[in-house]
Design a protein around this motif. Structure first.
Motif, short mmCIF file in Angstrom:
data_model
loop_
_atom_site.label_atom_id
_atom_site.label_comp_id
_atom_site.label_asym_id
_atom_site.label_seq_id
_atom_site.Cartn_x
_atom_site.Cartn_y
_atom_site.Cartn_z
N LEU A 187 0.81 -1.22 0.00
CA LEU A 187 0.00 0.00 0.00
C LEU A 187 0.85 1.27 0.00
CD1 LEU A 187 -3.04 -0.93 2.26
CD2 LEU A 187 -3.01 -0.56 -0.20
N PRO A 188 1.90 1.37 0.84
CA PRO A 188 2.77 2.55 0.73
C PRO A 188 3.45 2.63 -0.64
CG PRO A 188 3.10 1.48 2.84
CD PRO A 188 2.25 0.56 2.02
N LEU A 189 3.85 1.47 -1.19
CA LEU A 189 4.46 1.46 -2.52
C LEU A 189 3.48 2.00 -3.55
CD1 LEU A 189 6.75 0.61 -4.47
CD2 LEU A 189 5.64 -1.65 -4.59
N LEU A 190 2.24 1.53 -3.49
CA LEU A 190 1.20 1.99 -4.41
C LEU A 190 1.01 3.49 -4.30
CD1 LEU A 190 -1.27 1.43 -6.29
CD2 LEU A 190 -2.60 1.06 -4.20
N THR A 191 0.96 4.00 -3.08
CA THR A 191 0.74 5.43 -2.86
C THR A 191 1.89 6.27 -3.41
OG1 THR A 191 -0.52 4.93 -0.85
CG2 THR A 191 0.26 7.19 -1.12
N VAL A 192 3.12 5.87 -3.10
CA VAL A 192 4.29 6.63 -3.55
C VAL A 192 4.38 6.64 -5.08
CG1 VAL A 192 6.81 6.65 -3.59
CG2 VAL A 192 5.60 6.28 -1.43
N LEU A 193 4.16 5.48 -5.69
CA LEU A 193 4.25 5.40 -7.14
C LEU A 193 3.15 6.21 -7.83
CD1 LEU A 193 5.15 1.62 -7.65
CD2 LEU A 193 6.66 3.60 -7.87
N PHE A 194 1.95 6.13 -7.31
CA PHE A 194 0.86 6.91 -7.90
C PHE A 194 1.10 8.41 -7.73
CE2 PHE A 194 -2.74 3.84 -8.77
CZ PHE A 194 -3.00 4.35 -10.02
N LEU A 195 1.64 8.81 -6.58
CA LEU A 195 1.96 10.22 -6.37
C LEU A 195 3.04 10.68 -7.36
CD1 LEU A 195 1.93 10.52 -2.47
CD2 LEU A 195 0.36 11.63 -4.08
N ALA A 196 4.03 9.81 -7.60
CA ALA A 196 5.07 10.15 -8.56
C ALA A 196 4.48 10.31 -9.96
CB ALA A 196 6.15 9.07 -8.56
N LEU A 197 3.56 9.41 -10.34
CA LEU A 197 2.89 9.54 -11.63
C LEU A 197 2.08 10.83 -11.71
CD1 LEU A 197 1.52 5.95 -12.41
CD2 LEU A 197 3.36 7.16 -13.58
N LEU A 279 -6.91 11.33 -10.78
CA LEU A 279 -6.02 12.46 -11.02
C LEU A 279 -4.80 12.08 -11.85
CD1 LEU A 279 -6.12 14.14 -7.50
CD2 LEU A 279 -7.04 15.08 -9.63
N VAL A 280 -4.56 10.79 -11.98
CA VAL A 280 -3.50 10.31 -12.86
C VAL A 280 -4.06 9.97 -14.24
CG1 VAL A 280 -1.90 8.39 -13.30
CG2 VAL A 280 -1.98 9.47 -11.04
N ILE A 281 -5.15 9.22 -14.28
CA ILE A 281 -5.65 8.66 -15.54
C ILE A 281 -6.31 9.71 -16.43
CG2 ILE A 281 -7.35 7.07 -16.53
CD1 ILE A 281 -6.70 5.18 -14.20
N ILE A 282 -7.21 10.54 -15.88
CA ILE A 282 -7.92 11.51 -16.71
C ILE A 282 -6.97 12.56 -17.30
CG2 ILE A 282 -9.69 13.31 -16.70
CD1 ILE A 282 -11.31 11.59 -14.80
N PRO A 283 -6.06 13.16 -16.52
CA PRO A 283 -5.10 14.09 -17.14
C PRO A 283 -4.17 13.40 -18.14
CG PRO A 283 -5.26 14.51 -14.79
CD PRO A 283 -5.99 13.23 -15.05
N ALA A 284 -3.81 12.12 -17.88
CA ALA A 284 -2.97 11.40 -18.84
C ALA A 284 -3.69 11.26 -20.17
CB ALA A 284 -2.60 10.02 -18.29
#
Length: 448
Positions: A187-197, A279-284
């Protein structure tokens, strides 16, 4: 409370409230948040969709989620035993036990379908990391052909086997050393990676149009009944209310833990995860001018791949994205397998490792055989079985169990005890809304 032969006796107990919340959030933050929530947010007016969605999240978290946790902890059993315990309060133990089979089928059926989908995700992670995904280019027909091959009968068997073995290592290790530890890492990995994206995509040309759309308020959409129906369905599915996961995890919850507070944390973290995915997918999608018009596998394995291959720095973005989705899928899959594993352990009186092996062997075998019909499989489970399981869990807790016992169960360890309003909302509002959602899902072809 009747806690004889309590399932939680022994090592299958969460280390505390934090571990319990992590496991529940891991179950809730799954593929539905990634390939369904952004689509609904885009289709139904961006910020406008959030109004009914947040209303329903609040309703479900404060009734159905709490009820499932309390039902599991009070009875000390997974769905079959918990429903039997609830039925026993009115002399309907056999009926309750029979009804409890349905949520168990729902959990196992979803786990099988998730195994196939997670196999696709793992395969695409390999394609992205190796550069083979980028080699497809900004070429939609070639990308569609690649996914069609992976989703064909027997097209992705090695990845499904690998996913099943990985899950076996986690669930076989137990609640604290397996499921809880995996969620503490993933879960922390998921959060950090999504924030980076999120940070990377936010600065790409055209991304601002996606953010503008997300935070656009279009009040006229609130007059569309479908918005409310789909919002309830998404909130319902996202919080993993199906009469199985919440019940089994509740049975592993110490009596000192605060169920209302835990349910609130799960709802907040799950909603934040869904919003982060949007916030990652729609702007992408906005960076290439693509329209977010599809959900499900088509969004993730076809249209988003086309977007990644057409953007600057698309190769690492795709690799990080599919690593995120892999993390989310694993946290969901290991929790879906837990109810049948607990049942097999109890019925065969065997070790956790043996029960896990038997369940994963059966689930993985079915998953391999349904690759070509996974979409239809998931439709049947999500449209019929899971909503009905949630409805039955609501009936079991709010209607079969006496009001005094139901309140005592949910208030055990609570810092702010629930009162009669909790029972009224659960009995009449939650159960009625769930029945409406089930009927609407059948009529509309699925709402989760």
């Amino acid at each position: 409370m009747d806690k004889m032969d309590k399932q939680t006796a022994g090592p299958d107990v969460f280390s505390g409230g934090f571990g319990f919340v992590l496991a529940c959030v891991g179950a809730a933050v799954g593929l539905g948040n990634i390939w369904r929530f952004p689509v609904l947010l885009a289709q139904f007016g961006g910020l406008t969709f959030l109004i009914p969605y947040l209303i329903f999240v609040a309703l479900i978290a404060s009734t159905g989620v709490m009820g499932e946790y309390a039902l599991g902890r009070a009875s000390g059993f997974g769905p079959v035993g918990a429903f039997a315990w609830a039925g026993r309060q009115r002399g309907w133990e056999k009926i309750g036990r029979g009804l409890g089979v349905l949520p168990m089928i729902g959990a196992f059926g979803l786990a099988i379908g998730y195994s196939v989908v997670l196999g696709w995700v793992a395969y695409y992670l390999y394609l992205a990391a190796s550069g083979r995904l980028l080699a497809l280019g900004h070429n939609l027909p070639k990308i569609k052909e690649t996914f069609a091959a992976a989703a064909s009968a027997g097209g992705n068997t090695p990845a499904i086997i690998i996913v099943s073995l990985f899950c076996l290592l986690i669930v076989g290790a137990g609640i604290v050393k397996g499921i809880e530890r995996a969620n503490r890492i993933l879960l922390p990995l998921l959060t950090v990676l999504f924030l980076a994206l999120f940070v990377y995509i936010a600065f790409l040309p055209g991304a601002s149009a996606g953010f503008d759309y997300i935070f656009t308020l279009e009040p006229h959409h609130l007059l569309n009944p479908k918005v409310w129906i789909f919002a309830f369905g998404q909130a319902f599915f996202s919080l993993s209310v199906a009469g199985n996961m919440g019940v089994i995890f509740g049975s592993y919850l110490p009596s000192s833990e605060d169920i209302p507070k835990s349910a609130l944390k799960v709802a907040v973290f799950d909603t934040l995860a869904a919003m982060l995915a949007a916030l990652v997918i729609i702007p992408a999608m906005a960076t290439t001018g693509a329209q977010l018009s599809v959900g499900g596998p088509g969004l993730m394995f076809i249209y988003l791949v086309d977007v990644f291959n057409g953007m600057a720095g698309g190769w690492p973005v795709a690799a990080v994205f599919f690593l995120c989705v892999t993390s989310a899928g694993i946290t969901s899959l290991i929790t879906l397998y837990e109810p049948p594993i607990a049942l097999v352990r109890r019925q065969l009186n065997c070790s956790r490792w043996l029960a896990s092996l038997l369940v994963l062997l059966a689930g993985g075998s079915v998953a391999v055989s349904i690759q070509a019909v996974t979409a239809q499989w998931m439709d049947v489970i999500s449209i019929y079985v899971c909503p009905l399981g949630a409805l039955l869990a609501g009936v079991a807790y709010f209607w079969m169990v006496s009001p005094e016992l139901a309140l005592a169960a949910v208030n055990e360890g609570a810092s702010r005890p629930q009162g009669p309003r909790f029972l009224w909302l659960g009995k009449y509002v939650f159960c009625t809304a769930t029945l409406v959602a089930l009927i609407a899902g059948i009529c509309l072809g699925g709402i989760g």
